[in-house]
Scaffold this motif. Structure first.
Motif, PDB file in Angstrom:
ATOM      1  N   GLY A 179      -1.895  15.466 -26.649  1.00 12.05           N
ATOM      2  CA  GLY A 179      -0.799  14.664 -27.520  1.00 12.05           C
ATOM      3  C   GLY A 179      -1.565  13.346 -27.993  1.00 12.05           C
ATOM      4  O   GLY A 179      -2.666  13.203 -28.347  1.00 12.05           O
ATOM      5  N   LYS A 180      -0.738  12.417 -28.131  1.00 13.91           N
ATOM      6  CA  LYS A 180      -1.211  10.792 -28.489  1.00 13.91           C
ATOM      7  C   LYS A 180      -0.135  10.002 -27.823  1.00 13.91           C
ATOM      8  O   LYS A 180       0.898  10.263 -27.461  1.00 13.91           O
ATOM      9  N   ASP A 181      -0.687   8.876 -27.464  1.00  7.15           N
ATOM     10  CA  ASP A 181      -0.161   7.694 -27.012  1.00  7.15           C
ATOM     11  C   ASP A 181      -0.387   6.462 -27.806  1.00  7.15           C
ATOM     12  O   ASP A 181      -1.049   6.420 -28.578  1.00  7.15           O
ATOM     13  N   PHE A 182       0.696   5.608 -27.964  1.00  9.89           N
ATOM     14  CA  PHE A 182       0.627   4.483 -28.344  1.00  9.89           C
ATOM     15  C   PHE A 182       0.341   3.085 -27.529  1.00  9.89           C
ATOM     16  O   PHE A 182       0.978   3.233 -26.625  1.00  9.89           O
ATOM     17  N   VAL A 183      -0.808   2.412 -27.945  1.00  6.83           N
ATOM     18  CA  VAL A 183      -1.263   1.456 -26.903  1.00  6.83           C
ATOM     19  C   VAL A 183      -1.059   0.101 -27.524  1.00  6.83           C
ATOM     20  O   VAL A 183      -1.717   0.077 -28.872  1.00  6.83           O
ATOM     21  N   ALA A 184      -0.856  -0.753 -26.682  1.00 10.67           N
ATOM     22  CA  ALA A 184      -0.636  -2.169 -27.148  1.00 10.67           C
ATOM     23  C   ALA A 184      -0.889  -3.285 -26.196  1.00 10.67           C
ATOM     24  O   ALA A 184      -0.221  -3.433 -25.419  1.00 10.67           O
ATOM     25  N   LEU A 185      -2.169  -3.254 -25.706  1.00  8.22           N
ATOM     26  CA  LEU A 185      -3.005  -4.143 -24.824  1.00  8.22           C
ATOM     27  C   LEU A 185      -3.731  -5.189 -25.431  1.00  8.22           C
ATOM     28  O   LEU A 185      -4.625  -5.127 -25.956  1.00  8.22           O
ATOM     29  N   ARG A 186      -3.064  -6.509 -25.116  1.00  6.22           N
ATOM     30  CA  ARG A 186      -3.591  -7.717 -25.791  1.00  6.22           C
ATOM     31  C   ARG A 186      -4.738  -8.183 -24.613  1.00  6.22           C
ATOM     32  O   ARG A 186      -5.574  -8.961 -25.151  1.00  6.22           O
ATOM     33  N   ARG A 187      -4.404  -8.033 -23.363  1.00  7.54           N
ATOM     34  CA  ARG A 187      -5.727  -8.366 -22.374  1.00  7.54           C
ATOM     35  C   ARG A 187      -5.398  -7.486 -21.533  1.00  7.54           C
ATOM     36  O   ARG A 187      -4.671  -6.819 -20.955  1.00  7.54           O
ATOM     37  N   PHE A 188      -6.957  -6.956 -21.040  1.00  5.40           N
ATOM     38  CA  PHE A 188      -6.982  -5.532 -20.236  1.00  5.40           C
ATOM     39  C   PHE A 188      -6.567  -6.016 -18.657  1.00  5.40           C
ATOM     40  O   PHE A 188      -6.383  -4.990 -18.125  1.00  5.40           O
ATOM     41  N   ARG A 189      -6.763  -7.238 -18.476  1.00  2.00           N
ATOM     42  CA  ARG A 189      -6.419  -7.571 -17.050  1.00  2.00           C
ATOM     43  C   ARG A 189      -4.974  -7.953 -16.913  1.00  2.00           C
ATOM     44  O   ARG A 189      -4.494  -8.072 -15.679  1.00  2.00           O
ATOM     45  N   GLN A 190      -4.159  -7.742 -17.877  1.00  2.00           N
ATOM     46  CA  GLN A 190      -2.808  -8.067 -17.690  1.00  2.00           C
ATOM     47  C   GLN A 190      -2.032  -6.762 -17.597  1.00  2.00           C
ATOM     48  O   GLN A 190      -2.556  -5.561 -17.853  1.00  2.00           O
ATOM     49  N   PRO A 191      -1.199  -6.825 -16.662  1.00  2.00           N
ATOM     50  CA  PRO A 191      -0.192  -5.537 -16.317  1.00  2.00           C
ATOM     51  C   PRO A 191       0.412  -4.790 -17.561  1.00  2.00           C
ATOM     52  O   PRO A 191       0.448  -5.612 -18.267  1.00  2.00           O
ATOM     53  N   ALA A 192       0.791  -3.523 -17.387  1.00  2.00           N
ATOM     54  CA  ALA A 192       1.441  -3.000 -18.391  1.00  2.00           C
ATOM     55  C   ALA A 192       2.505  -1.959 -18.023  1.00  2.00           C
ATOM     56  O   ALA A 192       2.530  -1.561 -16.738  1.00  2.00           O
ATOM     57  N   VAL A 193       3.206  -1.834 -18.917  1.00  2.00           N
ATOM     58  CA  VAL A 193       4.421  -0.792 -18.690  1.00  2.00           C
ATOM     59  C   VAL A 193       4.128   0.720 -19.476  1.00  2.00           C
ATOM     60  O   VAL A 193       3.648   0.626 -20.446  1.00  2.00           O
ATOM     61  N   ILE A 194       4.179   1.754 -18.741  1.00  2.00           N
ATOM     62  CA  ILE A 194       3.889   3.121 -19.334  1.00  2.00           C
ATOM     63  C   ILE A 194       5.113   3.774 -19.278  1.00  2.00           C
ATOM     64  O   ILE A 194       5.889   4.151 -18.352  1.00  2.00           O
ATOM     65  N   VAL A 195       5.592   4.286 -20.506  1.00  2.00           N
ATOM     66  CA  VAL A 195       6.691   4.900 -20.736  1.00  2.00           C
ATOM     67  C   VAL A 195       6.624   6.337 -21.163  1.00  2.00           C
ATOM     68  O   VAL A 195       5.901   6.530 -22.147  1.00  2.00           O
ATOM     69  N   THR A 196       6.679   7.521 -20.361  1.00  2.00           N
ATOM     70  CA  THR A 196       6.530   8.676 -20.350  1.00  2.00           C
ATOM     71  C   THR A 196       7.654   9.293 -21.415  1.00  2.00           C
ATOM     72  O   THR A 196       8.638   9.382 -20.811  1.00  2.00           O
TER      73      THR A 196
END
Length: 119
Positions: free
Chosen positions: A72-89
């Motif tokens: 499939g495909k994911d939408f990615v919005a990361l401004r800083r790679f070392r910053q934590p993120a939320v993953i919504v499946t």
């Protein structure tokens, strides 16, 4: 910076004008009912899979846009790679398979979304 906004039974990824240009995509909106799982991750770069199409990546800085892979495909919005993120499946067949959005308070945002999921 991209923000996750939870309101009226929807989760919106709100992007700034510059982010929309870099992502080659507008804001993303999904129904809370389509969410299967929500997690906070400390190292989101490990979660980015596939190839960028379309979108932008700046090594060491960030990634914005659509990442496609065999499942499939994911939408990615990361401004800083070392910053934590939320993953919504999301449920299959809803467009994106996952939303990967960087936010400094990923644990809190993930808990807020989890609290709004249907039982």
């Amino acid at each position: 910076m991209a923000r996750l906004v939870i309101a009226d039974g929807r989760i919106d990824v709100a992007l700034s004008l510059l982010e929309r240009v870099a992502a080659l995509h507008g804001n993303v909106s999904v129904a809370v009912d389509d969410v299967l799982d929500v997690n906070a991750v400390a190292k989101p770069l490990r979660e980015v899979r596939g190839w960028r199409a379309p979108g932008t990546v700046a090594p060491g800085i960030g990634a914005l846009g659509t990442w496609r892979y065999r499942g499939g495909k994911d939408f990615v919005a990361l401004r800083r790679f070392r910053q934590p993120a939320v993953i919504v499946t999301l449920r299959p067949g809803r467009g994106f398979r996952r939303l990967v959005v960087g936010t400094p308070d990923a644990e809190h945002v993930a808990a807020t979304i989890r609290a709004r999921l249907p039982p």
